[in-house]
Design a protein around this motif. Structure first.
Motif, PDB file in Angstrom:
ATOM      1  N   LEU A  83       0.828  -1.203   0.000  1.00 39.64           N
ATOM      2  CA  LEU A  83       0.000   0.000   0.000  1.00 39.64           C
ATOM      3  C   LEU A  83       0.866   1.258   0.000  1.00 39.64           C
ATOM      4  CD1 LEU A  83      -2.812   1.231   0.216  1.00 39.64           C
ATOM      5  CD2 LEU A  83      -2.651   1.008   2.663  1.00 39.64           C
ATOM      6  N   VAL A  84       1.898   1.235   0.820  1.00 38.86           N
ATOM      7  CA  VAL A  84       2.728   2.431   0.992  1.00 38.86           C
ATOM      8  C   VAL A  84       3.408   2.829  -0.309  1.00 38.86           C
ATOM      9  CG1 VAL A  84       4.823   3.272   2.122  1.00 38.86           C
ATOM     10  CG2 VAL A  84       3.075   2.102   3.451  1.00 38.86           C
ATOM     11  N   ARG A  85       3.800   1.879  -1.117  1.00 42.82           N
ATOM     12  CA  ARG A  85       4.459   2.163  -2.396  1.00 42.82           C
ATOM     13  C   ARG A  85       3.649   3.105  -3.277  1.00 42.82           C
ATOM     14  NH1 ARG A  85       8.348  -0.542  -5.414  1.00 42.82           N
ATOM     15  NH2 ARG A  85       7.077  -0.133  -7.238  1.00 42.82           N
ATOM     16  N   TYR A  86       2.336   3.044  -3.151  1.00 39.91           N
ATOM     17  CA  TYR A  86       1.500   3.834  -4.050  1.00 39.91           C
ATOM     18  C   TYR A  86       1.283   5.261  -3.585  1.00 39.91           C
ATOM     19  CZ  TYR A  86       0.823  -0.300  -6.717  1.00 39.91           C
ATOM     20  OH  TYR A  86       1.065  -1.386  -7.492  1.00 39.91           O
ATOM     21  N   GLY A  87       1.810   5.591  -2.403  1.00 44.88           N
ATOM     22  CA  GLY A  87       1.781   6.985  -2.016  1.00 44.88           C
ATOM     23  C   GLY A  87       0.634   7.389  -1.133  1.00 44.88           C
ATOM     24  N   LEU A  88       0.547   8.684  -0.927  1.00 45.20           N
ATOM     25  CA  LEU A  88      -0.330   9.208   0.106  1.00 45.20           C
ATOM     26  C   LEU A  88      -1.808   9.080  -0.235  1.00 45.20           C
ATOM     27  CD1 LEU A  88      -0.430  10.614   2.799  1.00 45.20           C
ATOM     28  CD2 LEU A  88      -0.282  12.794   1.635  1.00 45.20           C
ATOM     29  N   GLU A  89      -2.148   9.346  -1.491  1.00 47.19           N
ATOM     30  CA  GLU A  89      -3.570   9.379  -1.824  1.00 47.19           C
ATOM     31  C   GLU A  89      -4.234   8.020  -1.619  1.00 47.19           C
ATOM     32  OE1 GLU A  89      -7.291  10.105  -3.575  1.00 47.19           O
ATOM     33  OE2 GLU A  89      -5.881   8.640  -4.356  1.00 47.19           O
ATOM     34  N   LYS A 105      16.630  13.742  -0.537  1.00 45.45           N
ATOM     35  CA  LYS A 105      16.185  14.574  -1.663  1.00 45.45           C
ATOM     36  C   LYS A 105      15.915  13.757  -2.920  1.00 45.45           C
ATOM     37  CE  LYS A 105      17.977  19.026  -0.276  1.00 45.45           C
ATOM     38  NZ  LYS A 105      18.830  18.739   0.873  1.00 45.45           N
ATOM     39  N   THR A 106      15.331  12.578  -2.753  1.00 41.03           N
ATOM     40  CA  THR A 106      14.967  11.795  -3.934  1.00 41.03           C
ATOM     41  C   THR A 106      13.573  12.197  -4.380  1.00 41.03           C
ATOM     42  OG1 THR A 106      14.154  10.087  -2.484  1.00 41.03           O
ATOM     43  CG2 THR A 106      16.365   9.794  -3.376  1.00 41.03           C
ATOM     44  N   ARG A 107      13.279  11.912  -5.658  1.00 41.59           N
ATOM     45  CA  ARG A 107      12.007  12.347  -6.193  1.00 41.59           C
ATOM     46  C   ARG A 107      10.856  11.444  -5.720  1.00 41.59           C
ATOM     47  NH1 ARG A 107      10.574  12.594 -11.785  1.00 41.59           N
ATOM     48  NH2 ARG A 107      12.081  10.944 -11.963  1.00 41.59           N
ATOM     49  N   GLU A 108      11.167  10.159  -5.589  1.00 41.18           N
ATOM     50  CA  GLU A 108      10.127   9.197  -5.239  1.00 41.18           C
ATOM     51  C   GLU A 108      10.437   8.572  -3.879  1.00 41.18           C
ATOM     52  OE1 GLU A 108       7.342   7.738  -6.509  1.00 41.18           O
ATOM     53  OE2 GLU A 108       7.216   9.430  -7.897  1.00 41.18           O
ATOM     54  N   HIS A 109       9.392   8.353  -3.091  1.00 40.57           N
ATOM     55  CA  HIS A 109       9.634   7.686  -1.815  1.00 40.57           C
ATOM     56  C   HIS A 109       9.664   6.166  -1.989  1.00 40.57           C
ATOM     57  CE1 HIS A 109       5.360   7.015  -2.096  1.00 40.57           C
ATOM     58  NE2 HIS A 109       5.494   6.089  -1.180  1.00 40.57           N
ATOM     59  N   SER A 110       9.110   5.692  -3.106  1.00 45.82           N
ATOM     60  CA  SER A 110       8.854   4.256  -3.229  1.00 45.82           C
ATOM     61  C   SER A 110      10.125   3.411  -3.310  1.00 45.82           C
ATOM     62  CB  SER A 110       7.961   3.981  -4.435  1.00 45.82           C
ATOM     63  OG  SER A 110       8.496   4.613  -5.558  1.00 45.82           O
ATOM     64  N   TYR A 111      11.286   4.050  -3.628  1.00 45.09           N
ATOM     65  CA  TYR A 111      12.515   3.251  -3.674  1.00 45.09           C
ATOM     66  C   TYR A 111      12.826   2.623  -2.322  1.00 45.09           C
ATOM     67  CZ  TYR A 111      13.182   6.388  -7.651  1.00 45.09           C
ATOM     68  OH  TYR A 111      13.005   7.111  -8.779  1.00 45.09           O
ATOM     69  N   PHE A 112      12.430   3.317  -1.260  1.00 48.62           N
ATOM     70  CA  PHE A 112      12.871   2.871   0.069  1.00 48.62           C
ATOM     71  C   PHE A 112      11.868   1.954   0.746  1.00 48.62           C
ATOM     72  CE2 PHE A 112      14.474   7.172  -0.732  1.00 48.62           C
ATOM     73  CZ  PHE A 112      15.814   6.855  -0.843  1.00 48.62           C
ATOM     74  N   VAL A 113      10.719   1.732   0.089  1.00 47.21           N
ATOM     75  CA  VAL A 113       9.669   0.985   0.769  1.00 47.21           C
ATOM     76  C   VAL A 113      10.094  -0.456   1.035  1.00 47.21           C
ATOM     77  CG1 VAL A 113       7.329   0.115   0.566  1.00 47.21           C
ATOM     78  CG2 VAL A 113       7.832   2.445  -0.102  1.00 47.21           C
ATOM     79  N   LEU A 114      10.542  -1.129  -0.021  1.00 49.29           N
ATOM     80  CA  LEU A 114      10.898  -2.540   0.181  1.00 49.29           C
ATOM     81  C   LEU A 114      12.144  -2.733   1.045  1.00 49.29           C
ATOM     82  CD1 LEU A 114       9.863  -4.337  -3.098  1.00 49.29           C
ATOM     83  CD2 LEU A 114       8.972  -4.660  -0.797  1.00 49.29           C
ATOM     84  N   ILE A 121      -0.138   1.117  11.141  1.00 53.89           N
ATOM     85  CA  ILE A 121       1.155   0.648  10.643  1.00 53.89           C
ATOM     86  C   ILE A 121       1.471   1.289   9.298  1.00 53.89           C
ATOM     87  CG2 ILE A 121       2.383  -1.358   9.727  1.00 53.89           C
ATOM     88  CD1 ILE A 121       1.051  -3.018  11.922  1.00 53.89           C
ATOM     89  N   TYR A 122       0.504   1.259   8.358  1.00 50.60           N
ATOM     90  CA  TYR A 122       0.868   1.785   7.037  1.00 50.60           C
ATOM     91  C   TYR A 122       1.113   3.282   7.084  1.00 50.60           C
ATOM     92  CZ  TYR A 122      -4.201   2.745   6.135  1.00 50.60           C
ATOM     93  OH  TYR A 122      -5.487   3.178   6.187  1.00 50.60           O
ATOM     94  N   SER A 123       0.398   3.964   7.974  1.00 60.68           N
ATOM     95  CA  SER A 123       0.593   5.403   8.044  1.00 60.68           C
ATOM     96  C   SER A 123       1.989   5.750   8.573  1.00 60.68           C
ATOM     97  CB  SER A 123      -0.491   5.996   8.929  1.00 60.68           C
ATOM     98  OG  SER A 123      -0.283   7.338   9.107  1.00 60.68           O
TER      99      SER A 123
END
Lengths: 369, 383
Positions: free
Chosen positions: A134-140, A301-310, A285-287
């Motif tokens: 879920l977190v990979r897809y972002g805030l919305e 300062k990366t553009r996407e947060h999703s790199y760090f999720v896994l 947890i997901y929040s």
């Protein structure tokens, strides 16, 4: 990859706050407060809620002064860059701790009540992967998930307790306020673990569409959390009395065991409550997970947060397994909520607020000269 | 080729996830324990724990129409062990089902458990800590051995646990045993540090009887309460919800016994301190109906002050009962089971500050005054 519109509305913020705050704390809150303040648990929860509201509004005010920046960026302007980086790293760590604590408590409870022979590692890792997805897809999507879960959490829990109404002994709340103020404040401090979660406001501001309505949203979220906690504390202390409550590990779950359904074909509703509570803890947890990863990506300062999720999954997994037993879990939770949370909830906002005022007056002085 | 490999890997992964639940136990493989009996053992292990559970297979047959016939409707097994928990585990070496305690209705303590302070505390703790046991369980004490009660089969309801639960359901017809479940008993233990009342159970040849109760003082059996005392105790603690009081009204030749059927009780309390002495006042407002008088006096109910006489007599009778209970608790056992300390703590906290430390000494000196007013509301179908 098309980046989706990662902005949420003030209503969504409100619901996200509620689902983040209501989590593992709900299990032990009545025991924590009655340990310190005895029969005045309800008042302590109320006072804790009001204090949380005050600080939440303070954090909101701070971040509204920098409407396009998250904490990582605006704190650098207030407290020099190195300190800001340090605090941000601690903040990442802090959110990560909450993910691991929550996921560990979730694992323990589930193992005890529902899955006695399933290894706790499996429960934890399943939960972490589900959150990571879920977190990979972002805030919305996260906010939308909270919107879906909110009624599933609140409505059944409120209704489930109603049959226990007849067992409540109102005299359990007496005598009224005959404790020292020091003890009362200590009891209030113990509620922080349950109210923790609104620190996400440090980072949330730039992602909100209608920032003008945010104040109302924060008020609504914290007051409804407070009312929800008071509702549960009312039932727990009203039925068990504070002398017994303070000795229980999870009075919330013990309460479920003592509810009598007069005309009901199900005898034990623990299974149902466990299911609902899984949503409750999943939503916190997901929040926390998202905001840990978000803060980290802002730091780098990366553009996407999703790199760090896994990559965060194994870290959180290992951290969740550090405490030996449920006793140490709660010891650590106590440390974190009494030192780190108090810092982030109360001390840091006050500090930043003062600095902001000093800076502002300094700026205006410069303009004059 | 690569695509095929991917699909194979996906299949393997999915099959690992979809195997289902680790903890699945089919319903017919579970033994739903309905009643547990705990006794002390005379061998080198500490407890004899008896589990009673219905024969699920037979129940299934019964509902589907083909009579169960010769099969046993319920089982009971005993196990000797050092702790209650290990008993529930070790028993699985002897039965083909997994014990499940979540539906337990009753837990019976043998007399010897309750008489031994350390053992009883161990047992209570094991109940408190249990994940499975519901807090709606009924606790009972028997002057016999718990094992003897559970190993018997009763014709009325072979499933002893359900039998006990059903007796508790209509407790309000008599009010001679307190309807207190585990929730209330453990609360009482926590709040008074070891005092509680637990209903008493005895087994006859073909039935069980729940009447009276055991008084536990400081986690140890201090005595038994018989019907009258028990009711008196329940008047004072507002546990009475129904039941009957029999009074004697003088008749022409012989006295007439008149039952007073209680329908409602309201209790009011107050505490005063006078010259260092604490006066505890209980006011009971009793409502009820007269259901029997005598045939030859039809028509007299409406006349004169017969109702007043009945009301006065009822009040006296109830007062006598409460006096018995007060004597027992205050004078004999010197244990505050009447909730006086609790009442003072909650409603007169400043007085409680003064007396808390040596409440044990002050309690026997407290003056307890009981006022009873009864009202006859209905008189049956004849005047």
């Amino acid at each position: 990859m098309i980046k989706n519109n990662d902005k949420i509305s003030a209503n969504q913020v409100s619901i996200l706050l509620f689902t983040t705050m209501v989590g593992a704390g709900i299990l032990s809150l009545p025991a924590d407060v009655s340990k310190e303040v005895g029969p005045n648990g309800l008042i302590a929860v109320f006072a804790g809620g009001i204090a949380s509201l005050f600080f939440a509004r303070m954090i909101l005010y701070l971040s509204s002064k920098f409407p396009t920046e998250t904490f990582v960026e605006y704190s650098a302007k207030l407290v020099t860059k190195p300190i800001s980086i340090l605090i941000s790293i601690v903040l990442v760590f802090y959110f990560t701790i909450f993910v691991s604590l929550d996921v560990r408590i979730f694992g323990e409870v589930l193992k005890i009540y529902l899955l006695p022979s399933t290894p706790i590692e499996t429960i934890i890792i399943t939960m972490l992967f589900a959150s990571a997805y879920l977190v990979r897809y972002g805030l919305e999507p996260i906010a939308r998930m909270s919107e879906i879960l909110f009624p599933i959490i609140v409505i059944p829990l409120v209704l489930l307790f109603l049959p226990a109404m007849s067992d409540i002994d109102l005299s359990n709340f007496l005598p009224f306020m005959r404790i020292s103020l020091v003890k009362f404040f200590k009891g209030m401090l113990f509620t922080t673990y349950s109210f923790v979660g609104f620190e996400i406001l440090y980072l949330l501001f730039p992602y909100v569409i209608d920032t003008k309505r945010l104040k109302k949203g924060v008020n609504a979220a914290i007051i409804s959390t407070m009312l929800f906690y008071m509702y549960i504390t009312f039932f727990v202390i009203g039925i068990f009395g504070y002398k017994e409550t303070k000795e229980q590990l999870w009075p919330f779950l013990t309460l479920i065991k003592s509810i009598n359904f007069p005309v009901f074909f199900i005898e034990n509703v623990e299974g149902i409550v466990m299911g609902i509570w899984t949503f409750t803890i999943f939503s916190s947890i997901y929040s926390f997970y998202y905001f840990a990863v978000l803060t980290f990506s802002k730091l780098l300062k990366t553009r996407e947060h999703s790199y760090f999720v896994l990559p965060a999954v194994p870290i959180m997994y290992l951290m969740a397994l550090i405490p030996d037993s449920i006793v140490t879990v709660y010891k650590y939770a106590g440390y974190v909520s009494q030192y780190m949370s108090v810092f982030f909830i109360a001390i840091l906002p006050i500090l930043l607020f003062i600095l902001l005022k000093v800076k502002r007056s300094g700026d205006s002085d410069e303009e004059k000269t | 080729m690569k695509k095929k490999l991917k699909i194979v890997i996906l299949w393997v992964l999915i099959s690992m996830i979809l195997t289902g639940c680790w903890d699945k136990i089919e319903i017919e493989d579970r033994a739903f324990v309905m009643a547990i009996g705990i006794d002390l053992s005379s061998s080198n292990k500490r407890y004899v724990v008896t589990f009673q559970f219905p024969n699920a297979a037979q129940i299934a047959k019964g509902t589907s129409g083909g009579g169960g016939g010769s099969e046993k409707p319920s089982f009971a097994v005993s196990e000797v062990a050092d702790t209650i928990f290990s008993a529930s585990r070790h028993i699985s070496t002897r039965i083909d089902k997994a014990l499940y305690l979540g539906h337990t209705q009753a837990i019976i303590f043998g007399k010897d458990v309750v008489e031994n302070r350390d053992r009883f505390q161990e047992v209570l703790d094991s109940l408190d800590r249990s994940y499975e046991l519901s807090r709606k369980v009924y606790l009972l004490v028997t002057p016999q051995k718990a094992q003897d009660i559970l190993l018997k089969k009763y014709e009325m309801e072979p499933n002893t646990g359900a039998y006990i639960r059903d007796i508790f359901k209509h407790y309000n017809r008599t009010s001679i045993f307190p309807k207190i479940d585990y929730n209330k008993i453990t609360k009482s233990f926590h709040e008074t540090n070891g005092n509680a009342i637990i209903p008493k159970i005895i087994a006859g040849k073909n039935e069980i009887k729940i009447a009276g109760s055991a008084i536990i003082k400081d986690y140890k059996l201090a005595g038994w309460m018989e019907d009258d005392e028990n009711m008196g105790y329940m008047w004072l603690t507002e546990l009475v919800k129904g039941g009957d009081v029999t009074i004697t009204v003088p008749g022409d030749e012989e006295d007439i016994k008149v039952p007073f059927n209680i329908s409602n009780v309201i209790r009011r309390r107050s505490v005063k301190e006078k010259n260092g002495k604490i006066i505890y006042r209980v006011k009971l407002d009793v409502e009820g109906d007269v259901t029997e008088y005598t045939f030859e006096k039809h028509g007299e109910m409406m006349k004169g002050d017969l109702l007043n006489v009945i009301e006065r007599k009822t009040s006296d009778e109830i007062k006598k009962m409460t006096q018995k209970a007060i004597n027992r608790f205050q004078k004999e056992l010197k244990v505050d089971m009447l909730g006086i300390g609790d009442y003072i703590e909650k409603y007169h906290p400043s007085l409680w500050e003064k007396v808390r430390k040596d409440w044990g000494k002050i309690f026997p000196e407290v003056e307890i005054k009981v006022d009873v007013t009864s009202h006859v509301r209905r008189i049956g179908l004849f005047r």
